[in-house]
Design an enzyme around this catalytic site. Structure first.
Site, short mmCIF file in Angstrom:
data_model
loop_
_atom_site.label_atom_id
_atom_site.label_comp_id
_atom_site.label_asym_id
_atom_site.label_seq_id
_atom_site.Cartn_x
_atom_site.Cartn_y
_atom_site.Cartn_z
N GLU A 18 0.60 -1.28 0.16
CA GLU A 18 0.04 0.11 -0.02
C GLU A 18 0.94 1.33 0.15
OE1 GLU A 18 -4.09 -0.71 2.25
OE2 GLU A 18 -2.45 -1.72 3.45
N GLU A 34 -3.58 -9.99 3.94
CA GLU A 34 -4.75 -9.73 4.62
C GLU A 34 -5.54 -10.96 4.92
OE1 GLU A 34 -3.02 -7.77 2.58
OE2 GLU A 34 -2.92 -5.86 3.52
C1 1HE Z 1 6.93 -8.47 11.83
C2 1HE Z 1 6.31 -8.36 10.56
C3 1HE Z 1 5.05 -7.62 10.61
C4 1HE Z 1 7.97 -9.38 10.12
N1 1HE Z 1 4.49 -7.18 11.84
N2 1HE Z 1 6.48 -8.19 12.99
N3 1HE Z 1 2.34 -8.35 7.18
C5 1HE Z 1 2.39 -9.78 6.90
O1 1HE Z 1 1.50 -10.52 7.03
C6 1HE Z 1 3.63 -10.20 6.68
C7 1HE Z 1 4.40 -11.13 7.79
N4 1HE Z 1 5.90 -11.26 7.50
C8 1HE Z 1 6.28 -12.04 6.96
O2 1HE Z 1 5.56 -12.80 6.33
C9 1HE Z 1 7.64 -12.40 6.89
O3 1HE Z 1 8.34 -11.56 8.06
C10 1HE Z 1 8.58 -11.78 5.75
C11 1HE Z 1 8.34 -12.51 4.37
C12 1HE Z 1 8.27 -10.44 5.49
C13 1HE Z 1 10.04 -11.72 6.05
O4 1HE Z 1 10.43 -13.19 6.32
P1 1HE Z 1 11.95 -13.41 7.12
O5 1HE Z 1 12.02 -14.82 7.47
O6 1HE Z 1 12.79 -12.64 6.31
O7 1HE Z 1 11.72 -12.77 8.40
P2 1HE Z 1 11.00 -13.33 9.95
O8 1HE Z 1 11.97 -14.14 10.48
O9 1HE Z 1 9.88 -13.89 9.37
O10 1HE Z 1 10.75 -11.88 10.54
C14 1HE Z 1 11.78 -11.16 11.43
C15 1HE Z 1 11.20 -10.49 12.59
O11 1HE Z 1 10.32 -9.57 11.93
C16 1HE Z 1 10.31 -11.22 13.38
O12 1HE Z 1 10.42 -11.22 14.75
P3 1HE Z 1 11.37 -11.75 15.76
O13 1HE Z 1 11.16 -10.99 16.99
O14 1HE Z 1 10.82 -13.15 15.84
O15 1HE Z 1 12.62 -11.47 15.14
C17 1HE Z 1 9.00 -11.13 12.63
O16 1HE Z 1 7.98 -11.46 13.81
C18 1HE Z 1 8.97 -9.75 12.52
N5 1HE Z 1 8.00 -9.39 11.59
N6 1HE Z 1 6.80 -8.89 9.63
C19 1HE Z 1 5.26 -7.75 12.91
N7 1HE Z 1 4.26 -7.71 9.66
C20 1HE Z 1 -3.12 -0.77 7.05
S1 1HE Z 1 -3.56 -2.31 7.25
C21 1HE Z 1 -2.16 -2.99 6.37
C22 1HE Z 1 -2.44 -4.55 6.74
C23 1HE Z 1 -1.35 -5.42 6.44
O17 1HE Z 1 -0.24 -5.09 6.39
S2 1HE Z 1 -1.46 -7.06 6.66
C24 1HE Z 1 0.07 -7.84 6.23
C25 1HE Z 1 0.97 -7.91 7.20
#
Ligand code: 1HE
Length: 262
Positions: free
Chosen positions: A116, A136
């Site tokens: 977005e 989402e």
């Molecule tokens: C996060 C987030 C996040 C990572 N919020 N903490 N977005 C999503 O559903 C995407 C969610 N994220 C992923 O699918 C993956 O993290 C990625 C593909 C982006 C990257 O994967 P990777 O293997 O490089 O990293 P990771 O191990 O998954 O994440 C590293 C850290 O970032 C980890 O935290 P840690 O404390 O365990 O190290 C994750 O939890 C954290 N992290 N993405 C919070 N999004 C206005 S409305 C909009 C609606 C949306 O955007 S919905 C989509 C949300």
């Protein structure tokens, strides 16, 4: 001379003359967007530093942006939920309908609210690692950062609905082919390409850039007759500026560049 500074919560700014490079700076969380970062993005674009004529937007680390910070999700009343989404809208409106063109460099995750955000930029460059998704549906929520308005206009409702319903992920190549990015760059080359484009943009007459940002999308969404009239007004305003007259005189005196063949 390049000047570096903090530009707000999780934002890093580099300034080189008329080009500012703004970096989402939360790589450990894949640049997930929390409320203070959204506010900082809005504040930055509402009042970009004086003299900046184009902005490059990118993300620290391997990912552009993983979207909404899911750790911030909490119980909200319907009104609080609307207000949360409206804050995103205001911030991204400040970017899209701001004072200067914005070029986003996309690598790794360009996901959910990250897509977005990218969609609010005027030009998008995808590196080979970029992937585009709207998870989402899997998270049980809906887009809230203007995606249903902007992304649907970029790629059409059927493609956006498919991304949200099935979790379909587009690669950089596929994303560029369907309109999610206008340019593709080699690995690690997106930033240099963006700065190059930003310099070209910054060399235009500021009024033309402003008209492209402010008038073009509004004209494209108005009726034909209103559109033609608004275009004529904008054409008159731009060409009456002394800068336009000087630039045209330079061309006629053979002192300005020609349009180069591709
Ligand atoms: C996060 C987030 C996040 C990572 N919020 N903490 N977005 C999503 O559903 C995407 C969610 N994220 C992923 O699918 C993956 O993290 C990625 C593909 C982006 C990257 O994967 P990777 O293997 O490089 O990293 P990771 O191990 O998954 O994440 C590293 C850290 O970032 C980890 O935290 P840690 O404390 O365990 O190290 C994750 O939890 C954290 N992290 N993405 C919070 N999004 C206005 S409305 C909009 C609606 C949306 O955007 S919905 C989509 C949300």
């Amino acid at each position: 001379m390049t000047r570096k500074s903090r530009a707000g919560h999780n934002l890093h700014l580099e300034r080189d003359g008329t080009v500012a490079t703004l970096r989402l700076d939360r790589p450990v969380k894949r640049n997930a967007l929390d409320d203070p970062t959204i506010a900082a993005i809005g504040e930055f674009f509402a009042a970009p530093p004086e003299g900046v004529a184009a902005v490059v937007l990118h993300g620290a680390g391997d990912h552009f942006c993983a979207g909404l910070d899911l750790a911030e999700m909490r119980e909200r009343t319907a009104v609080e939920g609307v207000e949360h989404s409206r804050r995103w809208h205001r911030a991204f409106q400040a970017l899209e309908f701001g004072q200067v063109p914005v070029i986003a460099v996309l690598r790794g995750a360009v996901v959910g609210g990250g897509l977005e955000l990218a969609a609010a930029a005027h030009i998008r460059i995808a590196e080979p690692s970029a992937f585009f998704a709207l998870p989402e549906g899997q998270r049980g929520i809906f887009v809230g950062g203007g995606g249903s308005v902007r992304i649907s206009r970029l790629i059409g409702v059927p493609r956006m609905a498919d991304m949200m319903l099935t979790g379909r992920v587009y690669s950089a190549e596929e994303g560029a082919a369907i309109g999610l990015a206008q340019y593709r760059a080699g690995a690690g080359e997106g930033l240099a390409m963006a700065v190059d484009l930003a310099r070209k943009i910054a060399a235009n007459a500021p009024l033309t850039n402003y008209a492209v940002i402010q008038a073009l999308p509004r004209i494209a969404e108005s009726g034909r007759d209103e559109g033609f009239f608004a275009e004529a007004l904008m054409a008159a305003v731009t060409q009456s500026a002394p800068e336009a007259k000087a630039r045209i005189r330079q061309f006629l005196a053979k002192r300005a560049g020609k349009v180069a063949k591709p």
